[in-house]
Design an enzyme around this catalytic site. Structure first.
Site, mmCIF file in Angstrom:
data_model
loop_
_atom_site.group_PDB
_atom_site.id
_atom_site.type_symbol
_atom_site.label_atom_id
_atom_site.label_comp_id
_atom_site.label_asym_id
_atom_site.label_seq_id
_atom_site.Cartn_x
_atom_site.Cartn_y
_atom_site.Cartn_z
ATOM 1 N N ASP A 106 4.527 -11.996 4.397
ATOM 2 C CA ASP A 106 4.236 -12.267 2.979
ATOM 3 C C ASP A 106 5.357 -11.751 2.076
ATOM 4 O O ASP A 106 5.188 -11.679 0.868
ATOM 5 C CB ASP A 106 2.898 -11.646 2.571
ATOM 6 C CG ASP A 106 2.905 -10.134 2.679
ATOM 7 O OD1 ASP A 106 3.784 -9.588 3.377
ATOM 8 O OD2 ASP A 106 2.041 -9.499 2.047
ATOM 9 N N LYS A 157 2.705 7.646 -2.829
ATOM 10 C CA LYS A 157 2.379 7.590 -4.256
ATOM 11 C C LYS A 157 2.745 8.872 -5.022
ATOM 12 O O LYS A 157 1.879 9.556 -5.568
ATOM 13 C CB LYS A 157 0.889 7.278 -4.430
ATOM 14 C CG LYS A 157 0.528 5.944 -3.809
ATOM 15 C CD LYS A 157 -0.851 5.497 -4.149
ATOM 16 C CE LYS A 157 -1.082 4.114 -3.563
ATOM 17 N NZ LYS A 157 -2.423 3.758 -3.328
ATOM 18 N N ASP A 217 7.039 -9.117 -2.711
ATOM 19 C CA ASP A 217 5.935 -9.495 -1.826
ATOM 20 C C ASP A 217 4.946 -10.309 -2.631
ATOM 21 O O ASP A 217 4.757 -10.091 -3.822
ATOM 22 C CB ASP A 217 5.314 -8.275 -1.146
ATOM 23 C CG ASP A 217 4.272 -7.599 -2.001
ATOM 24 O OD1 ASP A 217 3.112 -7.996 -1.925
ATOM 25 O OD2 ASP A 217 4.638 -6.688 -2.764
#
Ligand code: GTP
Length: 346
Positions: A106, A157, A217
């Site tokens: 993807d 993150k 993506d």
């Protein structure tokens, strides 16, 4: 060296488009992304492909078969249950060469395989992870590397001030087959969360190299749209099917463009498209093959897959429509994302 394309995920963030199809089969500029990817990798010398499939695998198999139509060989590793990004590689193990390329199917990217391979051979480790730089790394797993490019850790993150870099996993890897013994069999395993941290801890030699060129993506609707606009304005240089008949206007074969129609660039019209009088299509519109657009339609920033039918006087902005959708007359739709099933229920 063969290539394993990971194409089995559920694509939940791209629903409803991916409700009944694998995400990598979503059309990008009127052709399944997976087909662009196979062609692109073939152009870089890959002839032997393995597709790791799970969600609607027969759609991929029916479309590509043994790959002969594209001059390549394609085999399939079907997962009995969803195995995750590393579990899918493990499941494909019997079909993989001693060294192989893995690509998240993807990812829209102009891959420079040779540079990645040269680096892989030169560092002599077991894994090379293609990296991409992002402006805001706080939503990703960010890498910390030493001077040679060896990856020391992933920081998930991070807060902006704590991010060791802006480099994140680009979903493209070169691997030596013997690392697969570190991946457990018969269960779901995430390459990002489990396998790479483990390989780093076990010191097998995991390196990272920034991949240049366009990278995006298609996981969300926003990014799926973005890819199209980048293709149309040529920020992304991947080939666009069809003849460019004026700057930024691509028109396919056997189209019928009615009197007074305005095609506002950039715009891509597929094959056998019929556009009724005085309609305005574009800017930023991608119309699939065999679509019919009525009279007095306005259609901008919209992607329409093959065989859609848009009746007279409809206004569309920022919409995405799956295969064969039909819209009644005189509607105004803004930011609608629909496939045929949904439209029939509405
Ligand atoms: P979301 O549900 O929206 O997160 O999408 P996804 O799970 O399909 O995609 P994600 O971004 O998590 O995965 C990246 C790539 O790996 C995509 O091309 C997926 O098709 C593929 N992928 C993810 N999980 C699996 C899996 O369990 N098996 C296989 N074969 N491929 C997978």
């Amino acid at each position: 060296m063969n290539a394993l394309l990971l194409a089995g995920g559920l694509g939940t963030r791209l629903r409803p488009l991916t409700e009944h199809m694998p995400k990598p089969m979503a059309l990008v500029a009127n052709r399944p992304w997976l087909e662009h990817l196979v062609i692109q990798l073939k152009d870089q010398g890959i002839r032997d492909f393995v597709m790791a499939v799970k969600h609607y695998p027969e759609q991929i198999r029916n479309y590509f078969g043994d790959g002969g139509k594209w001059g390549v060989s394609i085999r399939y590793a079907v997962e009995p249950t969803l195995r995750g990004t590393a579990g899918a590689i493990k499941n494909a193990e019997p079909l993989l060469d001693d060294r192989f390329l893995v690509v998240n199917a993807d990812i829209v990217h102009e891959i420079d395989l040779l540079r990645l391979l040269e680096y892989h051979v030169q560092h002599g480790g077991k894994v090379t992870i293609g990296l991409t730089e992002v402006d805001d790394p706080t939503q990703y797993g960010v890498v910390e590397q030493d001077g040679s490019g060896r990856i020391l850790r992933f920081v998930e993150k991070p807060r902006l001030e704590e991010a060791p870099s802006r480099r994140i996993n680009a979903g493209i890897y070169l691997m030596e087959k013997d690392v697969l013994r570190h991946i457990p069999d018969h269960r779901e395993v995430s390459i990002e969360r489990e396998t790479f941290p483990l390989l780093i801890e076990r010191n097998v030699g995991v390196y990272g190299k920034v991949v240049t060129g366009y990278w995006m993506d298609m996981g969300t609707k926003e990014r799926y749209r973005r890819i199209h606009w980048d293709l149309l304005n040529r920020t992304c240089r991947l080939p666009i099917p069809g003849q460019e008949s004026g700057s930024g206007i691509w028109v396919g074969e056997d189209c019928r463009i009615g009197p007074g129609v305005l095609l506002v660039p950039p715009v891509l019209i597929g094959n056998r498209v019929d556009i009724g009088e005085r309609s305005i299509v574009g800017p930023f519109a991608v119309i699939g093959d065999d679509c019919t657009i009525g009279r007095y339609v306005r259609c901008s920033e919209t992607i329409m897959w093959d065989r859609c039918k848009v009746n007279d006087a409809i206004h569309l902005n920022n919409c995405i429509f799956g295969y064969g959708l039909e819209l009644g007359s005189k509607q105004i739709l803004h930011e609608a994302v629909m496939n045929r099933m949904e439209a029939m229920q509405a």
